[in-house]
Scaffold this active site. Structure first.
Site, PDB file in Angstrom:
ATOM      1  N   CYS A 173     -13.184  -4.942   5.527  1.00 30.11           N
ATOM      2  CA  CYS A 173     -14.403  -4.248   5.114  1.00 30.11           C
ATOM      3  C   CYS A 173     -15.088  -3.711   6.368  1.00 30.11           C
ATOM      4  CB  CYS A 173     -15.314  -5.212   4.365  1.00 30.11           C
ATOM      5  SG  CYS A 173     -16.809  -4.445   3.701  1.00 30.11           S
ATOM      6  N   CYS A 203      11.171  19.720  26.378  1.00 28.41           N
ATOM      7  CA  CYS A 203      11.331  19.279  24.988  1.00 28.41           C
ATOM      8  C   CYS A 203      10.094  18.518  24.529  1.00 28.41           C
ATOM      9  CB  CYS A 203      12.572  18.392  24.869  1.00 28.41           C
ATOM     10  SG  CYS A 203      12.870  17.788  23.207  1.00 28.41           S
TER      11      CYS A 203
END
Length: 370
Positions: A173, A203
């Site tokens: 919570c 790359c």
């Protein structure tokens, strides 16, 4: 590409066997660098969040936290306050993305770990990894609860309960103010502390894998920039005829990292002296380039290139181009998080992993806590 695993106390040249990634054949390449000069450039932490702790904990004084955090976040994160339930829309949002600690940028949850509960606060059934959130007993106000804290900066997030859904049965919570949310595939520059920079260093699998581990980086997306073709495909870019480069779009929190550090990492993990190539990957699509979005980014790039050149860090001239940013095109989904999803592939083991190891060695105090 840079192949030494350390540029601090010794210089070890590793042969990198570049395999069939990005359509290239295997080859070996050694690049010798002068270590002391690069060390001097890298070890200039101007960011107040720079930590010299091997535990990767972010430790600030209360006065420092109060200076850098908004008042509402300070009260919750550092004073363990609780916001009103049903604040904002985050508690019932179903948008896909990633949730981060609003105080330090630590990755906490993915949206697929979230569920909508009736409590009025953002709720999750599982955390990103076992160290992203820590816990301690909270016996204040005559209650016995478990307090949830950010694993990196110990900021108060909320509480953990045992009334959540399967498979964990847990309910994290959380206070919404303690969370920053970045939607999947989106750049959230509207949030005051977030900025983006687009970099090309060969790359994109390699570059993405490195920056994913840098503190303050909230998201790294592989894609293409530059060139003349609208929304080019990977196959089109691989021909070298589109003018586009393989790039990563990095979204970072400028209160935790900054352009200087982003560029220090960039010039450490690729070779900026080879024109239109990185190792066996050859073509303009593999060029070294910085796609600047504003004068600040351009000047910061010019500054570090000038400093590296003056310090003679490299034996050859830096050929990194500075190109004005026009548009970013995201690559297909299978290119995203490629290293994480394909760690056992030969290219990942022999090319990407050494880059990550080098980065982790040099920037060991700036790694995200996993």
């Amino acid at each position: 590409m840079l192949t030494s695993k350390s540029i601090f106390n010794y210089l070890v040249i590793l042969p990198l066997f570049v395999l069939n990634a990005c359509g290239q054949s295997a080859s070996k390449k050694n690049t010798t660098q002068k270590t002391s000069a690069m060390e001097n450039v890298i070890n200039k932490p101007e960011n107040p969040y720079y930590s010299n702790s091997d535990t990767n904990k972010l430790v600030l004084t209360d006065a420092e936290w109060k200076r850098v955090l908004p008042e509402d976040l300070y009260q919750v994160a550092r004073q363990a306050d609780t916001e009103r339930a049903f604040t904002g829309t985050m508690w019932n949002s179903e948008t896909k993305g990633t949730y981060y600690c609003a105080a330090c940028g630590n990755k906490l949850f993915k949206s697929d770990q979230k569920f909508t509960s009736s409590c009025g606060w953002p709720s999750f059934f599982e955390q990103e990894n076992k160290t992203s959130i820590t816990f301690k007993d909270d016996n204040k106000y005559g209650m016995r609860r478990i307090e949830a804290l950010c694993g990196r900066c110990d900021s108060h997030l909320g509480h953990l309960f045992d009334d959540g859904p399967e498979p964990t049965g847990k309910r994290y919570c959380m206070n919404a103010v303690s969370l920053d949310f970045v939607p999947d595939g989106m750049v959230s520059e509207s949030k005051g502390n977030l900025e983006t920079i687009v970099l090309a260093g060969g790359c994109y699998w390699c570059v993405e894998a490195v920056y994913e581990n840098l503190q303050g980086v909230k998201s790294v997306v592989s894609g293409f920039a530059g060139g003349t073709v609208e929304n080019p495909s990977y196959e089109e870019v691989c021909t070298g005829r589109t003018g586009a480069a393989e790039v990563v779009e990095i979204t970072y929190d400028k209160t935790i990292t900054n352009l200087d550090e982003i560029f220090q990492v960039f010039f450490t993990v690729h070779d900026p002296t080879t024109l239109n190539r990185q190792g066996a990957d050859v073509g303009t699509q593999y060029r070294s380039a910085i796609f600047y979005k504003n004068d600040e980014q351009k000047k910061a790039a010019e500054s570090i290139i000038a400093e590296l050149t003056k310090s003679k860090v490299y034996d050859s001239k830096i050929v990194t181009t500075l190109e004005p940013f026009k548009k970013f095109y995201k690559a297909q989904d299978y290119h995203q998080n490629y290293y994480e999803n394909n760690k056992n592939q030969p290219y990942c083991e022999m090319v990407i992993q050494p880059k990550i190891e080098k980065f982790e060695k040099i920037f060991k105090d700036r790694l995200k806590k996993k």
